[in-house]
Design an enzyme around this catalytic site. Structure first.
Site, PDB file in Angstrom:
ATOM      1  N   ARG A 142       0.843  -1.194   0.000  1.00  0.00           N
ATOM      2  CA  ARG A 142       0.000   0.000   0.000  1.00  0.00           C
ATOM      3  C   ARG A 142       0.874   1.238   0.000  1.00  0.00           C
ATOM      4  NH1 ARG A 142      -4.675  -1.635   4.468  1.00  0.00           N
ATOM      5  NH2 ARG A 142      -5.446  -3.464   3.363  1.00  0.00           N
TER       6      ARG A 142
ATOM      7  N   ARG B 253       2.787   1.283  10.369  1.00  0.00           N
ATOM      8  CA  ARG B 253       2.207   1.622   9.065  1.00  0.00           C
ATOM      9  C   ARG B 253       3.322   1.568   8.016  1.00  0.00           C
ATOM     10  NH1 ARG B 253      -2.687   3.915   8.159  1.00  0.00           N
ATOM     11  NH2 ARG B 253      -2.846   4.502  10.346  1.00  0.00           N
TER      12      ARG B 253
ATOM     13  N   GLU C 104      -6.122  -0.492  15.676  1.00  0.00           N
ATOM     14  CA  GLU C 104      -6.739  -1.475  14.783  1.00  0.00           C
ATOM     15  C   GLU C 104      -5.762  -2.578  14.397  1.00  0.00           C
ATOM     16  OE1 GLU C 104      -7.689  -2.087  10.162  1.00  0.00           O
ATOM     17  OE2 GLU C 104      -7.682  -0.007  10.856  1.00  0.00           O
TER      18      GLU C 104
END
Length: 430
Positions: free
Chosen positions: A262, A277, A349
């Site tokens: 991503r 991330r 999350e």
């Protein structure tokens, strides 16, 4: 993808549902394109009927020697042919416009989804496990002495740039053990079918699951047109792309462990420290393809499958239902599972479990044959992390950290680590 018939039947309801996601009214523009398209198709049909009638009459005029009528009919046929071609081309162009408009819109939230605009409006369903009381100040994963030598951001940056990490030694082995543990649990206990899938897919596969056309900047494309998958959701869901499956075989339940890619285009400046991330990461992904009547129950089942991984790892977590404004574009309902990270003193999350209804199925033209022999209908699709491997590693390290800089590892992993139970303060499995 949305059913144009539902928009025709209830344009106000369609706009109201979109507004819950912060999207301006769309039905007027959609229905105008649809009306123009249907008018062009109807006009082409009328012109074709006139041409067919003329074709029947032209021979009779020729036989009678009526040259004027013969020429009139020939001219009418030629004019009709050109008109039909123009109308069909117009209808095709309008059909493309309609599809493009519909493909760019998010899914509609289910009626029971809470209203809201962002994560602050999400609603907690439950918590399980109590955060540990530390007798020292816990630190983030990359600051733990046992971890520091096995989580190399500098070398990764030299190789690939920012937002990459190179894992070595004990940390790399625990990361691998976590993925194997997740797969074994889902296959042996949750009855999912393991798959090993391509990580590069064709563009229409990305369209099928909703990553394209609107969110292309979030993913990576190769020079020859393939796309690197942002999650195994893309290849697993698209296994039924263009198919009509036997309804008796549903549900189809898959799990796959893959690297994921991503660009994180929309997250500039967020979580820049550590490996929370990253541009490249690994996930164990679950996908279910179901009968519409089964999808709500399947969503609950998949949520519990993901939660079970955290239960076995003895990690505290909470499960929330996302509000309408915080859901991903393809979802009608999403449960987020958030694991406790003591280094951040926050729940973060670790899994999103989403039911998409027939939104993806319409994009893929994926249907099933009902057992009663009725007309084929669209399947429902669901997807969810079971779990994000890197984030689970972070949670294991942070929750297991000790005052001397070592890390105690969950008992369920010991068998995957040759009986070793901790990472020593100097980074060795012992």
């Amino acid at each position: 993808m949305h059913d144009i018939r539902l928009i025709r039947d209830d344009p106000a309801g369609f706009d109201a549902a979109l507004s819950r996601r912060g999207v301006a009214p769309q039905s007027e523009a959609i229905l105008q394109i649809d009306s123009d398209r249907r008018a062009a198709i109807k006009a082409a049909e009328v012109a074709q009927a006139a041409a067919n009638q003329a074709a029947k009459q032209v021979g009779a005029a020729k036989a009678k020697g009526d040259e004027d009528e013969f020429q009139r009919l020939r001219t009418l046929m030629a004019d009709s042919k050109a008109q039909i071609a123009d109308l069909n081309a117009k209808a095709k162009e309008l059909d493309a416009q309609l599809n493009a408009h519909l493909l760019g819109l998010p899914n509609l939230p289910y009626a029971d989804i809470p209203d809201g605009v962002d994560e602050a409006d999400n609603v907690e369903l439950h918590r399980r496990g109590a955060p540990r009381n530390f007798d020292f100040t816990p630190v983030e994963h990359y600051e733990i002495p046992a971890v520091a030598g096995g989580m190399d951001f500098e070398t990764a940056a030299k190789l690939s740039g920012s937002r990459f990490v190179m894992l070595t030694g004990a940390v790399a082995r625990v990361h691998r053990a976590l993925a194997q543990f997740m797969l074994d649990t889902h296959v042996d206990e949750h009855d999912l079918t393991e798959a090993n899938v391509p990580v590069m897919v064709r563009e229409d596969m990305m369209v099928g699951t909703g990553q394209l056309p609107k969110f292309g900047e979030d993913s990576y494309q190769t020079t020859n047109g393939w796309w690197l998958i942002p999650t195994a959701e893309v290849p697993l869901t698209n296994t039924v792309n263009g198919d009509t499956v036997d309804g008796a075989t549903l549900p189809l339940r898959y799990v796959a462990h893959t690297p994921c890619f991503r660009s994180e285009a929309g997250s500039a400046g967020r979580d820049t420290s550590g490996m929370l991330r990253q541009h490249q990461f690994e996930k164990v992904e679950m996908v279910s393809i179901t009968h519409p009547d089964q999808s709500d129950a399947e969503h609950e089942r998949m949520t519990r499958c993901a939660e079970t991984i955290l239960d076995k790892l003895e990690l505290p977590y909470r499960t929330v239902v996302l509000c309408a404004g915080d859901m991903g574009a393809g979802a009608s309902r999403t449960h987020d599972i958030e694991v406790w990270l003591p280094g951040q003193n926050a729940y973060r999350e670790i899994s999103s479990i989403s039911t998409c209804g027939d939104y993806q199925a319409r994009r893929m033209n994926a249907r099933f044959k009902p057992a009663d022999g009725g007309k084929p209908a669209f399947v429902h699709t669901l997807n969810g992390s079971g779990l994000a491997v890197g984030r689970t590693l972070i949670a294991v390290l942070e929750n297991g950290q000790q005052a001397d800089g070592s890390v105690h590892l969950p008992a369920v992993l010991h068998g995957y680590l040759g009986g070793k139970s901790q990472i020593s303060e100097n980074g060795l499995l012992i």
